[in-house]
Design a protein around this motif. Sequence first.
Motif, PDB file in Angstrom:
ATOM      1  N   SER A   9       0.861  -1.176   0.000  1.00 19.83           N
ATOM      2  CA  SER A   9       0.000   0.000   0.000  1.00 19.83           C
ATOM      3  C   SER A   9       0.894   1.220   0.000  1.00 19.83           C
ATOM      4  O   SER A   9       1.787   1.337   0.828  1.00 19.83           O
ATOM      5  CB  SER A   9      -0.914   0.007   1.225  1.00 19.83           C
ATOM      6  OG  SER A   9      -1.741   1.151   1.199  1.00 19.83           O
ATOM      7  N   ILE A  10       0.684   2.109  -0.965  1.00 18.94           N
ATOM      8  CA  ILE A  10       1.554   3.259  -1.145  1.00 18.94           C
ATOM      9  C   ILE A  10       0.699   4.504  -1.234  1.00 18.94           C
ATOM     10  O   ILE A  10      -0.319   4.519  -1.924  1.00 18.94           O
ATOM     11  CB  ILE A  10       2.397   3.131  -2.441  1.00 18.94           C
ATOM     12  CG1 ILE A  10       3.155   1.811  -2.440  1.00 18.94           C
ATOM     13  CG2 ILE A  10       3.366   4.289  -2.575  1.00 18.94           C
ATOM     14  CD1 ILE A  10       3.868   1.534  -3.739  1.00 18.94           C
ATOM     15  N   LEU A  11       1.133   5.549  -0.584  1.00 13.32           N
ATOM     16  CA  LEU A  11       0.453   6.838  -0.680  1.00 13.32           C
ATOM     17  C   LEU A  11       1.421   7.809  -1.315  1.00 13.32           C
ATOM     18  O   LEU A  11       2.510   8.039  -0.793  1.00 13.32           O
ATOM     19  CB  LEU A  11       0.025   7.337   0.702  1.00 13.32           C
ATOM     20  CG  LEU A  11      -0.737   8.661   0.725  1.00 13.32           C
ATOM     21  CD1 LEU A  11      -2.091   8.465   0.048  1.00 13.32           C
ATOM     22  CD2 LEU A  11      -0.932   9.159   2.139  1.00 13.32           C
ATOM     23  N   THR A  31      -3.842  12.865  -4.939  1.00 11.88           N
ATOM     24  CA  THR A  31      -3.371  11.865  -3.981  1.00 11.88           C
ATOM     25  C   THR A  31      -3.767  10.491  -4.506  1.00 11.88           C
ATOM     26  O   THR A  31      -4.945  10.209  -4.696  1.00 11.88           O
ATOM     27  CB  THR A  31      -3.992  12.090  -2.596  1.00 11.88           C
ATOM     28  OG1 THR A  31      -3.668  13.408  -2.151  1.00 11.88           O
ATOM     29  CG2 THR A  31      -3.444  11.075  -1.603  1.00 11.88           C
ATOM     30  N   THR A  33      -3.520   6.418  -3.998  1.00 11.83           N
ATOM     31  CA  THR A  33      -3.234   5.299  -3.101  1.00 11.83           C
ATOM     32  C   THR A  33      -3.327   3.993  -3.896  1.00 11.83           C
ATOM     33  O   THR A  33      -4.278   3.797  -4.649  1.00 11.83           O
ATOM     34  CB  THR A  33      -4.236   5.250  -1.936  1.00 11.83           C
ATOM     35  OG1 THR A  33      -4.221   6.505  -1.251  1.00 11.83           O
ATOM     36  CG2 THR A  33      -3.869   4.154  -0.954  1.00 11.83           C
ATOM     37  N   ASP A  35      -2.817  -0.398  -3.877  1.00 10.04           N
ATOM     38  CA  ASP A  35      -2.544  -1.670  -3.215  1.00 10.04           C
ATOM     39  C   ASP A  35      -2.609  -2.774  -4.257  1.00 10.04           C
ATOM     40  O   ASP A  35      -3.055  -2.560  -5.386  1.00 10.04           O
ATOM     41  CB  ASP A  35      -3.483  -1.934  -2.037  1.00 10.04           C
ATOM     42  CG  ASP A  35      -4.928  -2.169  -2.452  1.00 10.04           C
ATOM     43  OD1 ASP A  35      -5.199  -2.181  -3.669  1.00 10.04           O
ATOM     44  OD2 ASP A  35      -5.789  -2.336  -1.580  1.00 10.04           O
ATOM     45  N   GLN A 363     -12.281   2.698  -8.529  1.00  5.52           N
ATOM     46  CA  GLN A 363     -10.854   2.401  -8.473  1.00  5.52           C
ATOM     47  C   GLN A 363     -10.350   1.948  -9.839  1.00  5.52           C
ATOM     48  O   GLN A 363     -11.046   1.227 -10.564  1.00  5.52           O
ATOM     49  CB  GLN A 363     -10.559   1.292  -7.460  1.00  5.52           C
ATOM     50  CG  GLN A 363     -10.696   1.682  -5.997  1.00  5.52           C
ATOM     51  CD  GLN A 363     -10.279   0.539  -5.089  1.00  5.52           C
ATOM     52  OE1 GLN A 363     -10.740  -0.597  -5.233  1.00  5.52           O
ATOM     53  NE2 GLN A 363      -9.404   0.818  -4.132  1.00  5.52           N
ATOM     54  N   MET A 379      -5.850   1.334  -7.843  1.00  5.03           N
ATOM     55  CA  MET A 379      -5.477   2.724  -7.589  1.00  5.03           C
ATOM     56  C   MET A 379      -6.703   3.535  -7.241  1.00  5.03           C
ATOM     57  O   MET A 379      -7.707   3.508  -7.966  1.00  5.03           O
ATOM     58  CB  MET A 379      -4.801   3.326  -8.825  1.00  5.03           C
ATOM     59  CG  MET A 379      -3.591   2.568  -9.313  1.00  5.03           C
ATOM     60  SD  MET A 379      -2.896   3.269 -10.813  1.00  5.03           S
ATOM     61  CE  MET A 379      -2.508   1.780 -11.726  1.00  5.03           C
ATOM     62  N   SER A 380      -6.623   4.261  -6.141  1.00  4.55           N
ATOM     63  CA  SER A 380      -7.682   5.158  -5.704  1.00  4.55           C
ATOM     64  C   SER A 380      -7.168   6.592  -5.802  1.00  4.55           C
ATOM     65  O   SER A 380      -6.054   6.876  -5.346  1.00  4.55           O
ATOM     66  CB  SER A 380      -8.123   4.856  -4.272  1.00  4.55           C
ATOM     67  OG  SER A 380      -8.616   3.529  -4.167  1.00  4.55           O
ATOM     68  N   LYS A 382      -7.718  10.721  -5.089  1.00  2.00           N
ATOM     69  CA  LYS A 382      -8.400  11.782  -4.373  1.00  2.00           C
ATOM     70  C   LYS A 382      -7.809  13.116  -4.796  1.00  2.00           C
ATOM     71  O   LYS A 382      -6.646  13.184  -5.201  1.00  2.00           O
ATOM     72  CB  LYS A 382      -8.272  11.583  -2.852  1.00  2.00           C
ATOM     73  CG  LYS A 382      -8.994  10.364  -2.317  1.00  2.00           C
ATOM     74  CD  LYS A 382      -8.901  10.286  -0.813  1.00  2.00           C
ATOM     75  CE  LYS A 382      -9.640   9.066  -0.290  1.00  2.00           C
ATOM     76  NZ  LYS A 382      -9.557   8.947   1.196  1.00  2.00           N
TER      77      LYS A 382
END
Length: 384
Positions: A9-11, A31, A33, A35, A363, A379-380, A382
């Motif tokens: 999981s990467i931000l 942004t 995110t 996983d 996503q 990928m999400s 924001k």
Amino acid sequence: MKFILLAFSILILFSCATSVKENVEDYSKITLTMDTVVVDSGDDIINLKYGIWTNTLSEDNKFLYLWNTGERTMDKINLEALRLEKKIPFEREGPNGVGDYVSWMSFLHENEVLLAGFGTLLNFDMEGKKIRDLDLGKVTFGKVNLEAGDGFDRNPIPIEKGDVIYGYLGNGINGTWTFVKANFKENRLTKIELPGINELPDYKILLEGDNINSSASPERVLKKAGDRIIISSSAYSTLYVLNLNNDSVYQANYTPKLSPKQKKGGYPEKVESVERFREVMAEIDAEINFQAPVWDEQNRKFYRFSFETLPTDIYKGPLFISAHQRPISKVYLSILDENLNLLGETLLDIKQVPNTVFVRDGQIWSYVNVKDELGFVRMSIKYE
């Protein structure tokens, strides 16, 4: 029994070159995110020798169907439960035979799928029983007969249970493709003009050497989004939109701020050696390459990846290699509104191009091989 794996999981915070606002969303900062999840195949094996090259999604994006060439099965993947639900066996020969090769497949509805072989279109139910076998070489569209070897390029859009197909029809050997609407019920073939297409940097490179004849051209991809078909090319950012209600077509043109909007063009039309062919294709792939935009129904947006590759020595492997299989230098993500206007874009800090991209529940999903298990990067996005 294999278990679903949350690999990482990467931000990441990206800054875009644009600063376009819509409502309260600021597209100048994104942004992202990510996983990774792995599909539980149970006691079976999902064969990833050829990746997931031949696949199709159910209309609600809940199931992914993969064609397994070696086993001649269609693997049904439940994307909600992340498990292999079942393997549907097909026969090679006989009244329900699928033949030696399936070039592409398309989900028609919950009980039927369309498979394409060498010059044939085959309708099957979800138990492997053949419903219709259509030999393109024997189809007469009015006074128009197809030539031997003609067929649809990889991703045509079938509607009306496969009776009507939109797509590029032609011959992959000589690289001759025409965008058409084929109505098999009424035996009518209609050529659809794409306005301004001749002004864009398209290319076709013929290889005519000793004991070999082949061709290469940009990847053209069709994606259905509601009652529209979005037509894209890997050579330029410009898109075409076809309205399925009246077959009208218009050009959707946007200019990226972070990358070129198209390839340079001016490539040789014909080469006579494999070495020169490899050289020219490496030069073309090092320029900007656009993937097809994918539609996010939930957020009413399109996402489109593009990338550039590193200049390298002439590739010594198979003659044909996709641009995304080369060493990658830059990967971009563009966000477009539902009318295909550019909202924002960013340079991603990744060196692997998203592959077989689709959107579920807002996503972005992309195929990845995780130690020979079927996985997906999710990928999400924001906006600040």
